[in-house]
Design an enzyme around this catalytic site. Structure first.
Site, PDB file in Angstrom:
ATOM      1  N   ASN C  67      36.049  15.770  55.387  1.00 26.21           N
ATOM      2  CA  ASN C  67      36.068  17.138  54.898  1.00 26.21           C
ATOM      3  C   ASN C  67      35.280  18.028  55.822  1.00 26.21           C
ATOM      4  O   ASN C  67      34.344  17.611  56.497  1.00 26.21           O
ATOM      5  CB  ASN C  67      35.550  17.237  53.454  1.00 26.21           C
ATOM      6  CG  ASN C  67      34.059  17.427  53.382  1.00 26.21           C
ATOM      7  OD1 ASN C  67      33.542  18.546  53.560  1.00 26.21           O
ATOM      8  ND2 ASN C  67      33.330  16.345  53.148  1.00 26.21           N
ATOM      9  N   SER C  68      35.707  19.283  55.817  1.00 27.23           N
ATOM     10  CA  SER C  68      35.024  20.299  56.596  1.00 27.23           C
ATOM     11  C   SER C  68      35.005  21.573  55.751  1.00 27.23           C
ATOM     12  O   SER C  68      35.569  22.588  56.109  1.00 27.23           O
ATOM     13  CB  SER C  68      35.786  20.523  57.908  1.00 27.23           C
ATOM     14  OG  SER C  68      35.197  21.543  58.653  1.00 27.23           O
ATOM     15  N   VAL C  69      34.368  21.437  54.577  1.00 26.35           N
ATOM     16  CA  VAL C  69      34.315  22.577  53.658  1.00 26.35           C
ATOM     17  C   VAL C  69      33.363  23.636  54.207  1.00 26.35           C
ATOM     18  O   VAL C  69      33.598  24.839  54.059  1.00 26.35           O
ATOM     19  CB  VAL C  69      33.869  22.118  52.247  1.00 26.35           C
ATOM     20  CG1 VAL C  69      33.587  23.309  51.350  1.00 26.35           C
ATOM     21  CG2 VAL C  69      34.940  21.230  51.627  1.00 26.35           C
ATOM     22  N   ASN C  97      21.451  20.928  44.692  1.00 23.11           N
ATOM     23  CA  ASN C  97      21.557  20.489  46.087  1.00 23.11           C
ATOM     24  C   ASN C  97      21.421  21.711  46.989  1.00 23.11           C
ATOM     25  O   ASN C  97      22.167  22.681  46.863  1.00 23.11           O
ATOM     26  CB  ASN C  97      22.899  19.794  46.304  1.00 23.11           C
ATOM     27  CG  ASN C  97      23.087  19.302  47.734  1.00 23.11           C
ATOM     28  OD1 ASN C  97      23.305  20.097  48.648  1.00 23.11           O
ATOM     29  ND2 ASN C  97      23.011  18.001  47.930  1.00 23.11           N
ATOM     30  N   ASN C 124      19.460  18.756  51.156  1.00 27.04           N
ATOM     31  CA  ASN C 124      20.481  18.261  52.076  1.00 27.04           C
ATOM     32  C   ASN C 124      20.080  18.625  53.498  1.00 27.04           C
ATOM     33  O   ASN C 124      20.214  19.781  53.907  1.00 27.04           O
ATOM     34  CB  ASN C 124      21.832  18.886  51.702  1.00 27.04           C
ATOM     35  CG  ASN C 124      22.903  18.586  52.718  1.00 27.04           C
ATOM     36  OD1 ASN C 124      22.739  17.724  53.586  1.00 27.04           O
ATOM     37  ND2 ASN C 124      24.007  19.295  52.614  1.00 27.04           N
ATOM     38  N   CYS C 127      22.508  19.759  57.268  1.00 27.41           N
ATOM     39  CA  CYS C 127      23.044  21.049  57.711  1.00 27.41           C
ATOM     40  C   CYS C 127      22.668  21.321  59.160  1.00 27.41           C
ATOM     41  O   CYS C 127      21.585  20.975  59.603  1.00 27.41           O
ATOM     42  CB  CYS C 127      22.467  22.173  56.861  1.00 27.41           C
ATOM     43  SG  CYS C 127      22.676  21.874  55.118  1.00 27.41           S
ATOM     44  N   ILE C 188      24.099   7.839  51.394  1.00 28.15           N
ATOM     45  CA  ILE C 188      24.266   8.614  52.603  1.00 28.15           C
ATOM     46  C   ILE C 188      25.105   9.878  52.356  1.00 28.15           C
ATOM     47  O   ILE C 188      25.921   9.915  51.442  1.00 28.15           O
ATOM     48  CB  ILE C 188      24.966   7.799  53.715  1.00 28.15           C
ATOM     49  CG1 ILE C 188      26.352   7.317  53.284  1.00 28.15           C
ATOM     50  CG2 ILE C 188      24.121   6.601  54.094  1.00 28.15           C
ATOM     51  CD1 ILE C 188      27.201   6.680  54.374  1.00 28.15           C
ATOM     52  N   ASN C 189      24.883  10.859  53.188  1.00 28.91           N
ATOM     53  CA  ASN C 189      25.801  11.972  53.295  1.00 28.91           C
ATOM     54  C   ASN C 189      26.993  11.483  54.123  1.00 28.91           C
ATOM     55  O   ASN C 189      27.089  10.306  54.418  1.00 28.91           O
ATOM     56  CB  ASN C 189      25.099  13.164  53.960  1.00 28.91           C
ATOM     57  CG  ASN C 189      25.647  14.498  53.445  1.00 28.91           C
ATOM     58  OD1 ASN C 189      26.864  14.666  53.355  1.00 28.91           O
ATOM     59  ND2 ASN C 189      24.777  15.430  53.110  1.00 28.91           N
ATOM     60  N   THR C 190      27.894  12.368  54.488  1.00 35.39           N
ATOM     61  CA  THR C 190      29.094  11.920  55.208  1.00 35.39           C
ATOM     62  C   THR C 190      28.785  11.507  56.641  1.00 35.39           C
ATOM     63  O   THR C 190      27.839  11.992  57.255  1.00 35.39           O
ATOM     64  CB  THR C 190      30.163  13.031  55.230  1.00 35.39           C
ATOM     65  OG1 THR C 190      29.571  14.222  55.760  1.00 35.39           O
ATOM     66  CG2 THR C 190      30.675  13.325  53.840  1.00 35.39           C
TER      67      THR C 190
HETATM   68  C1  LIG Z   1      34.585  17.632  49.780  1.00 31.81           C
HETATM   69  C2  LIG Z   1      33.159  17.211  49.927  1.00 31.81           C
HETATM   70  C3  LIG Z   1      32.138  18.172  49.883  1.00 31.81           C
HETATM   71  C4  LIG Z   1      30.812  17.812  50.019  1.00 31.81           C
HETATM   72  N1  LIG Z   1      29.831  18.757  49.946  1.00 31.81           N
HETATM   73  C5  LIG Z   1      28.524  18.373  49.998  1.00 31.81           C
HETATM   74  C6  LIG Z   1      27.482  19.320  49.826  1.00 31.81           C
HETATM   75  O1  LIG Z   1      27.724  20.507  49.628  1.00 31.81           O
HETATM   76  N2  LIG Z   1      26.187  18.904  49.921  1.00 31.81           N
HETATM   77  C7  LIG Z   1      25.874  17.579  50.124  1.00 31.81           C
HETATM   78  O2  LIG Z   1      24.698  17.228  50.190  1.00 31.81           O
HETATM   79  N3  LIG Z   1      26.851  16.653  50.271  1.00 31.81           N
HETATM   80  C8  LIG Z   1      28.161  17.023  50.203  1.00 31.81           C
HETATM   81  N4  LIG Z   1      29.141  16.072  50.332  1.00 31.81           N
HETATM   82  C9  LIG Z   1      28.755  14.668  50.574  1.00 31.81           C
HETATM   83  C10 LIG Z   1      28.803  13.851  49.285  1.00 31.81           C
HETATM   84  O3  LIG Z   1      27.903  14.348  48.339  1.00 31.81           O
HETATM   85  C11 LIG Z   1      28.489  12.390  49.587  1.00 31.81           C
HETATM   86  O4  LIG Z   1      27.209  12.302  50.175  1.00 31.81           O
HETATM   87  C12 LIG Z   1      29.474  11.745  50.534  1.00 31.81           C
HETATM   88  O5  LIG Z   1      30.780  12.195  50.275  1.00 31.81           O
HETATM   89  C13 LIG Z   1      29.452  10.209  50.468  1.00 31.81           C
HETATM   90  O6  LIG Z   1      29.744   9.744  49.174  1.00 31.81           O
HETATM   91  P1  LIG Z   1      31.233   9.308  48.699  1.00 31.81           P
HETATM   92  O7  LIG Z   1      31.722   8.334  49.741  1.00 31.81           O
HETATM   93  O8  LIG Z   1      31.029   8.713  47.350  1.00 31.81           O
HETATM   94  O9  LIG Z   1      32.050  10.537  48.696  1.00 31.81           O
HETATM   95  C14 LIG Z   1      30.478  16.449  50.213  1.00 31.81           C
HETATM   96  C15 LIG Z   1      31.493  15.495  50.243  1.00 31.81           C
HETATM   97  C16 LIG Z   1      32.817  15.848  50.104  1.00 31.81           C
HETATM   98  C17 LIG Z   1      33.863  14.777  50.159  1.00 31.81           C
END
Ligand SMILES: Cc1cc2nc3c(=O)[nH]c(=O)nc-3n(C[C@H](O)[C@H](O)[C@H](O)COP(=O)(O)O)c2cc1C
Ligand SMILES: Cc1cc2nc3c(=O)[nH]c(=O)nc-3n(C[C@H](O)[C@H](O)[C@H](O)COP(=O)(O)OP(=O)(O)OC[C@H]3O[C@@H](n4cnc5c(N)ncnc54)[C@H](O)[C@@H]3O)c2cc1C
Ligand SMILES: Cc1cc2nc3c(=O)[nH]c(=O)nc-3n(C[C@H](O)[C@H](O)[C@H](O)COP(=O)(O)OP(=O)(O)OC[C@H]3O[C@@H](n4cnc5c(N)ncnc54)[C@H](O)[C@@H]3O)c2cc1C
Ligand SMILES: Cc1cc2nc3c(=O)[nH]c(=O)nc-3n(C[C@H](O)[C@H](O)[C@H](O)COP(=O)(O)O)c2cc1C
Ligand code: FES
Ligand code: FES
Lengths: 249, 300, 300, 249
Positions: C67-69, C97, C124, C127, C188-190
């Site tokens: 994702n690249s929101v 968050n 988070n 960033c 983890i984050n992404t």
């Molecule tokens: C569409 C999308 C938007 C996300 N937005 C945020 C965000 O705003 N802040 C944040 O800390 N993590 C964000 N994440 C990361 C998720 O909270 C999570 O750390 C990551 O997706 C790994 O977990 P998962 O494999 O269960 O999705 C986002 C993930 C996705 C898929």
């Protein structure tokens, strides 16, 4: 060898007893007992090695236990579905040689390890109907493949942990290797180890079919290594059938 | 149309079998003429034979797999004696993948390979470095730099350094390895992962961690290849999760001169062959006359 | 049986909705009572509203997605005004968050959140840091340490720092964040990845790179959680690719006190509910009286 | 709303023309035109948004184009297979309001964007048979869904890029928004932009159904953002039907 993963047809897929399934596919390759196929679930990366239980008129029959993700997918297949298979693989039991040198043969199977022993017994009998086969099958509770093994056995003994069928206890309680020229065995590692130890004591030859997690199935990746006196062997290519005296458990 | 060249070594096409997934070429030769590949990387070789790890060695993950083979191999000498002669008959480039637990190990192995007619050395720096408490050579750029420059000094072969995605900073790592003399780079090796057996309450692997590969890691591998290609001016060989011709094109557009195929071989023993054909087909369909034209096409 | 506590905040169960995948709780409330979750992390909030990235924002990968929101969000003030009152009615813990492009951004946001009744802040640090050329705060431990200690100094809420798997050294990162005052960690984050559109010869995403999540990354996430839990003595919340009860158990056995569910919500809108039930079932089946018993069970 | 992904039965799945398929499933939910379902391939993580083309006797019909991995899997489904669907989702066309305020309606579809316009025309006619519908469908080469749209149209015009059917050129060559009270449109973004611009010139109302890649389908993840004059909107939840004057292309 021109084999490769290819899609074939499911001719039958049915539960024979609690969590144990029989799968029949269209397949023309000739197969040795103890050989296996890699069967690839649609949602998986790695094939699942499953031994051949029976071959007949361009069909191959497998018998598999419901374990995890892959076998769960298999269990949901219906007649007419297609499935990706790749085989036969592995060395298998060398029936010709076995039958040449041995007349009194014990065929020992534990749990789903009974599956390859059906074809083993059948091929032995087909090779020399005069050989004497005593089959020993052990199960936890439910028994299966009994009718099939009886067809090819001169004698049949059964043990279950729960005592629901036959002897209550282990199949190794029933086996006396001294009575046989050779023991052929497939089952849980702990059972095979016991069988091998018993055979060593009585000096009886023993061949066992090992079970290791696999990736390539053809000998290239070394994830299925079986430690033997002669060094590391590949279960998929050098095995799965090994001389019980060689394997280091 | 498909040929590429890496540091003076010509490849009939940019598709190479990845180390550890193709043995020494025997097994897949039973399925197709592996001479149609651009090259084959040998199983990782160490100066002494290695038994490899005990316990479970493979575990499937969603769209991937983890392995913990632990560099089981016959040792460089046996490789030269028993495997290389056969590999040389296959009609494709032979790349010797070298591992080691110390710089001396690497050096000894390379000295022996120097005297053979392999086309290239691929230096696997993901091996645990016994001298630095088992942390792999490929984590910290400076540690990698040391081993690469020592090997470069003695290597008579074109030297490809295989980077680990577990490096602290993949771009800096690439940069330092090139600075130290790497003639080319390959990436990625497996990503460190783990699994837990919830019934036994224990890690699945005896070594706790294992190496993740396959389609699951492709987005990560592609990103790293893209980043590295932007930074260095030596040829880069991309790998990680490639399973089809379009994946090859992606890696090459990211900047790779060639690619390697690993886990895909397990998913389909004809993967190497199919991928060569699919890549060629893609080029034809899209009117690309020479595969070299697309190298780096997506860099910006 | 299912309750856990993180730094004085009680959770009825260890299953929390992950930031960015659950909006502010409205949408999934149409499908089940989200009050049955242990908590909900808000969409990432910045001091000013953000439009987010242009171009394609999502791309499927094998067993995962990128994702690249770009942190599209209404800003902290609007969150407090329009979203928080509703979230507080859901009957579960609300975790805000917080993202930012500079330390001042983070500080301003936290000051506003301080005055609300959210239970926890999740910082988070993935960033992009505008002051260091866009490299994320969460890459280098020392940069992270600075922002964490500044925020700790002003935060009136329990402070959970969310780590990026792209950190150069995840263990050192965790250690430094705790040193700087993090009350707990989530990871983890992404994972940074990319894809190339081979027809257009361009990266799929306008920003070139995007964040990989979902089952594909689970082995990596679990490994990092295990490593971090071994090293730090604050509660750790594990996430990355969790889709079922057994995955929860794996993360908790690795040492996590709680977990978060992200991508799984997209695969099944009832994922949160199902995972709570599956986790409970697992415990019952295996005779575990209290979920806290299994925390760290696989550490060795 | 109690909807969620669930397994339902494939009643029909057939190719209607080159690369265009018709899928009929068992499904009882009531659906508005322009609404869509997420259909989840077995080997995928994300559902594929597909618009409803028709509803009838507890069945829902979709019409889809073969694009990539997911639709390829769909194309291989047979009658009797099960499939995971989740819907209906999105706002859809508000037929009641449209019909209340407009009598002369242009229904414009381009390529596979014609699919939702079938149900749209049908529901308009069902709501008020006296409304006047002129449908304009544009295709690259092959035409499809023609019989269906004709059933619900007072007039029908067709354009193909190749000239194989109807006007050679674009469907926008045929449309004169001035003749209508409102234009309803679904198709490639470039075509919808053109239609909106034409409508702006003539001051005709226009509703368009947007297409964005999606993940959650329910408004929670913000990956399907559509920029509008009123700020970012979620195509899956606030759309896919938007006022053409509002969308910023
Ligand atoms: C569409 C999308 C938007 C996300 N937005 C945020 C965000 O705003 N802040 C944040 O800390 N993590 C964000 N994440 C990361 C998720 O909270 C999570 O750390 C990551 O997706 C790994 O977990 P998962 O494999 O269960 O999705 C986002 C993930 C996705 C898929
Ligand atoms: C040579 C050989 C012959 C076999 N013959 C049969 C047979 O006839 N009938 C039968 O029911 N089973 C047989 N097995 C075991 C069978 O391969 C596994 O039960 C099956 O792979 C489990 O897959 P799963 O996806 O259901 O389980 P999961 O646990 O989800 O599988 C995950 C991964 O682990 C591997 N795996 C899990 N358990 C085993 C195991 N016991 N052995 C090897 N790999 C495993 C799977 O192949 C897969 O790669 C045989 C194994 C080998 C090595
Ligand atoms: C509201 C809405 C309604 C739609 N209705 C229809 C319809 O009735 N018939 C039809 O044929 N198509 C329709 N589409 C487009 C359809 O969703 C895509 O063609 C389909 O998702 C492609 O999937 P794939 O796996 O074959 O392609 P891949 O390219 O392999 O898909 C990869 C990923 O990208 C997404 N994706 C790719 N193309 C599109 C696209 N054009 N729009 C949205 N997501 C895309 C997929 O969903 C998937 O997540 C609709 C799209 C939307 C947003
Ligand atoms: C079973 C297995 C064994 C491997 N052995 C080696 C090795 O000995 N040396 C090496 O450099 N890489 C080794 N690798 C890594 C691969 O060469 C490759 O870098 C990695 O698997 C990523 O590519 P893939 O996703 O295409 O498999 C091995 C990988 C696997 C799966
Ligand atoms: S499974 Fe690859 S060597 Fe046996
Ligand atoms: S797809 Fe998630 S908000 Fe639209």
């Amino acid at each position: 060898m021109s084999i490769n993963y290819y899609e074939t047809k499911v001719l039958e897929n049915s539960e024979v007893t609690n969590g144990i399934y029989k799968l029949v596919i269209e397949e023309k390759n000739s197969v040795k007992p103890g050989q296996f196929y890699m069967i690839l679930p649609k949602t998986a990366v790695l094939g699942r090695p499953i031994s051949v239980c029976k071959t007949e008129n361009d069909t191959v029959t497998f018998c598999y236990a419901l374990i995890g993700k892959g076998t769960k997918e298999f269990a949901n297949m219906k007649k007419g579905d297609t499935i990706k298979v790749f085989g036969p693989l592995g060395n298998g039991f060398d029936v010709e040689n076995i039958i040449k040198e041995n007349k009194k043969i014990a065929v020992v199977g534990g749990g789903i390890g009974t599956a390859p022993m059906i074809k083993t017994a059948e091929d032995l009998k087909n090779a020399d109907n005069s050989c004497y086969i005593h089959s020993f099958f052990g199960f936890r509770d439910d028994v299966y493949l009994e009718e099939e093994i009886k067809t090819y056995s001169d004698e049949y003994s059964c043990a279950t942990n729960t005592g629901s069928h036959g002897h209550k206890g282990f199949v190794t309680d029933l086996l006396n290797p001294e009575e046989f020229d050779i023991v052929l065995c497939c089952g849980p590692e702990i059972m095979m180890q016991k069988v091998v130890n018993m055979c060593k004591e009585s000096g009886t030859k023993v061949l066992i079919s090992m079970e290791k997690h696999m990736a390539c199935g053809v000998g290239a990746c070394l994830v299925c290594t079986c430690k033997t006196k002669g060094g590391n062997k590949r279960t998929c290519k050098d095995g799965p059938v090994f001389d019980g005296y060689e394997v280091e458990f | 149309m498909m040929s590429v060249s890496i540091n003076g070594v010509d490849f009939k096409n940019p598709i190479i079998a990845a180390s550890g997934t193709f043995g020494f070429g025997h097994e897949y030769s039973e399925f197709y003429d592996v001479g149609m590949l651009g090259g084959i990387c040998s199983k990782g070789l160490t100066i002494e034979p290695k038994e490899g790890n005990s316990g479970i060695r493979v575990f499937e993950t969603p769209s991937g797999m983890m392995n913990s083979v632990g560099l089981q191999n016959p040792g460089v000498r046996k490789f030269i004696e028993n495997e290389l002669p056969y590999m040389k008959t296959l009609g494709t480039n032979v790349i010797a993948n070298i591992g080691g637990a110390s710089i001396e190990d690497y050096e000894k192995a390379v000295m022996l390979i120097n005297e053979t007619d392999v086309q290239m050395i691929e230096l696997n720096i993901s091996c645990p470095n016994v001298k630095s408490g088992g942390m792999a050579f490929g984590i910290k750029s400076d540690v990698a730099k040391e081993v690469v420059s020592k090997i470069k000094a003695i290597s008579k072969k074109s030297l490809m350094v295989k980077l680990s995605p577990n490096a602290e900073n993949i771009v800096d790592m690439a940069y330092k390895c090139v600075e130290a003399g790497a003639d080319s780079l390959s990436l990625i090796n497996t990503v460190q992962g783990m699994a837990i057996d919830v019934r036994n309450r224990k890690p699945v692997f005896e070594n706790t961690f294992a190496g993740l590969s396959g389609p699951a890691v492709k987005p990560i591998a592609l990103r790293m290849v893209y980043q590295v290609c932007k930074e260095v001016n030596v040829p880069v060989v991309g790998l990680g999760g490639i399973t089809c011709g379009e994946d090859v094109i992606e890696f090459m557009m990211a900047g790779a001169t060639a690619v390697q195929i690993g886990t895909a071989n397990f998913m389909n023993p004809l993967a190497g062959k199919n991928i060569v054909m699919e890549t060629e087909e893609f080029l034809k369909k899209n009117g690309v006359k020479d595969v070299k034209e697309i190298i780096g096409a997506a860099q910006r």
